[in-house]
Design an enzyme around this catalytic site. Structure first.
Site, short mmCIF file in Angstrom:
data_model
loop_
_atom_site.label_atom_id
_atom_site.label_comp_id
_atom_site.label_asym_id
_atom_site.label_seq_id
_atom_site.Cartn_x
_atom_site.Cartn_y
_atom_site.Cartn_z
N LYS A 204 0.83 -1.21 0.00
CA LYS A 204 0.00 0.00 0.00
C LYS A 204 0.86 1.26 0.00
O LYS A 204 0.51 2.27 -0.61
CB LYS A 204 -0.94 0.00 1.20
N SER A 273 -5.41 12.18 1.06
CA SER A 273 -5.54 12.65 2.43
C SER A 273 -4.54 13.77 2.73
O SER A 273 -4.85 14.71 3.48
CB SER A 273 -5.32 11.49 3.41
#
Length: 325
Positions: A204, A273
Site C-alpha cells: 500500500k 488525504s
C-alpha cells in the site's frame, strides 16, 4: 468484551460504528465538536444511501476506562506518538492493539527476516520508546483498503471498498488475531489475515508515498497527476526505488509502478488525504509515508534520489505550513 477506539475520524468512526452495530459496547476517545456529537447522537454512518446512528460511550481521556481487551488506534502519524503514550493504563497482559494507520509503523522491523541490525526508525519513533508503551507482541497491524470520509464531527460516510488486512509483526497469527478477524467479519468487513503484514504495508505504501506528497505539492487531484506523463514518470521512478528496498528487507511486491498507477487512475479525480490536510492547514503525515522509506534506504546504504527529492520537498512544505500557522 471491552473495546476502545482512539480517533473517531473516517476510519476509526467507521470501525466503531460497525462494532457497535454487532452489540459490542464501544468506548471512543474524542475531543471538541466530535466528542459533543458522539455524546449526543452516537456515531452516524452513511452507507448504501442510508444513515444510521450507533451508540458509543464517548469520553475525552482514557483515565477511567480500565484495562481493555481491544484498543483500536486510527489517527494519523503526527498524532500517533502522544496518543500511544496516553494509553498505557488501558493495556493489560492480554490486551491487543489494532493499528489502523497509513505508512510504516515503528514496529515494522520486528519479526522481519531482512531487517537491518539497527531496527529503530527515528523518523516515526524519535525517542525509540514506543515499544515500552505497546509491546510488539500485542500489536495487530491493519492495512485499510477502503475509502471513507468524516462529513462532519461524528458523521462518517463509506465511499468505496470494504477490505481490511490484519496481521502480527512476528508472522503467523495467534488466536487473538484470528478472533479479531472473525469479529471484524461479523461487523461487515471483508477481512484477510496476513502471514506477513509488513509486506501488505509495503504494497500500500508504494502508492501513498508518491501520490500523497505530489498532490500536496501541486494541489492536483490523482487523475491530473497520473495523466501528466512527466509527473507519472517521476512517481514511477520513486516507486522503483522503493521496490528495490522492499526486495532487500523481504517485502517483495510483484506489481510494477506502471500497473499500480493504472489501478490508481481508475479511482478518478480524488483528493489524497495529504492534499486534504494541506487545504485544512493540518500537519502533514509525511514521515510515515516517505521519510521512513528514505531512512530505511540510508540504513541499507542505498541511493534513492527520487525518494530523497520528494521527501525534502514535502518536508519543506510542512515546515512552511507550520510557520504560517
Amino acid at each position: 468484551m471491552n473495546v476502545c477506539v482512539y480517533g473517531a475520524g473516517a476510519i476509526g468512526g467507521l470501525i466503531a460504528a460497525r462494532l457497535s452495530a454487532t452489540g459490542i459496547a464501544v468506548s471512543v476517545i474524542a475531543r471538541g465538536d466530535t466528542l459533543q456529537s458522539l455524546q449526543q447522537h452516537g456515531i452516524g454512518l452513511t452507507e448504501d444511501n442510508q444513515t444510521r446512528f450507533y451508540p458509543v460511550t464517548a469520553i475525552s481521556a482514557p483515565d477511567n476506562l480500565g484495562v481493555q481487551d481491544l484498543i483500536i488506534i486510527a489517527v494519523k502519524q503526527p498524532s500517533m506518538n502522544p496518543v500511544i503514550k496516553q494509553l498505557k493504563p488501558l493495556i493489560g497482559e492480554h490486551t491487543r492493539v489494532l493499528l489502523a494507520m497509513n505508512g510504516v509503523p515503528w514496529w515494522f522491523f520486528d519479526g522481519l527476516p531482512g531487517a537491518p541490525a539497527d531496527y529503530l526508525l527515528n523518523t516515526i519513533d524519535p525517542l525509540g520508546d514506543l515499544r515500552e508503551f505497546i509491546p510488539s507482541h500485542q500489536v495487530i497491524g491493519c492495512v485499510v483498503h477502503l475509502a471513507a470520509t468524516a462529513r462532519s464531527p461524528g458523521m462518517i460516510q463509506l465511499s468505496m471498498g470494504n477490505n481490511l488486512i490484519i496481521g502480527e509483526p512476528y508472522g503467523a497469527p495467534s488466536e487473538p488475531t484470528l478472533r479479531l478477524g472473525k469479529l471484524l467479519e461479523k461487523a461487515g468487513f471483508n477481512v484477510k489475515i496476513s502471514p506477513r503484514i509488513q509486506q501488505d504495508i509495503w504494497y500500500k505504501l508504494l502508492g501513498n508515498m508518491t501520490i500523497n506528497p505530489v498532490s500536496a505539492l501541486t494541489r492536483a487531484t490523482a487523475d491530473r497527476i497520473l495523466d501528466d506523463p512527466l509527473v507519472n514518470q517521476l512517481c514511477c521512478k520513486a516507486m522503483r526505488e522503493a521496490l528495490e528496498i522492499g526486495k532487500l528487507i523481504g517485502c517483495i511486491v510483484e506489481q510494477t509502478p506502471e500497473e499500480r498507477n493504472v489501478t490508481t487512475r481508475k479511482l478518478g479525480a480524488f483528493k489524497t488525504s495529504m492534499l486534504q490536510d494541506v487545504e485544512a492547514g493540518r500537519p502533514l503525515e509525511y514521515e510515515a509515508l516517505i521519510g521512513v522509506v528514505y531512512e530505511i534506504a540510508e540504513k541499507l546504504g542505498k541511493e534513492v534520489p527520487y525518494i530523497a527529492a520528494l521527501y525534502g520537498l514535502i518536508r519543506q512544505l510542512d515546515n512552511s505550513q507550520r510557520q504560517t500557522d
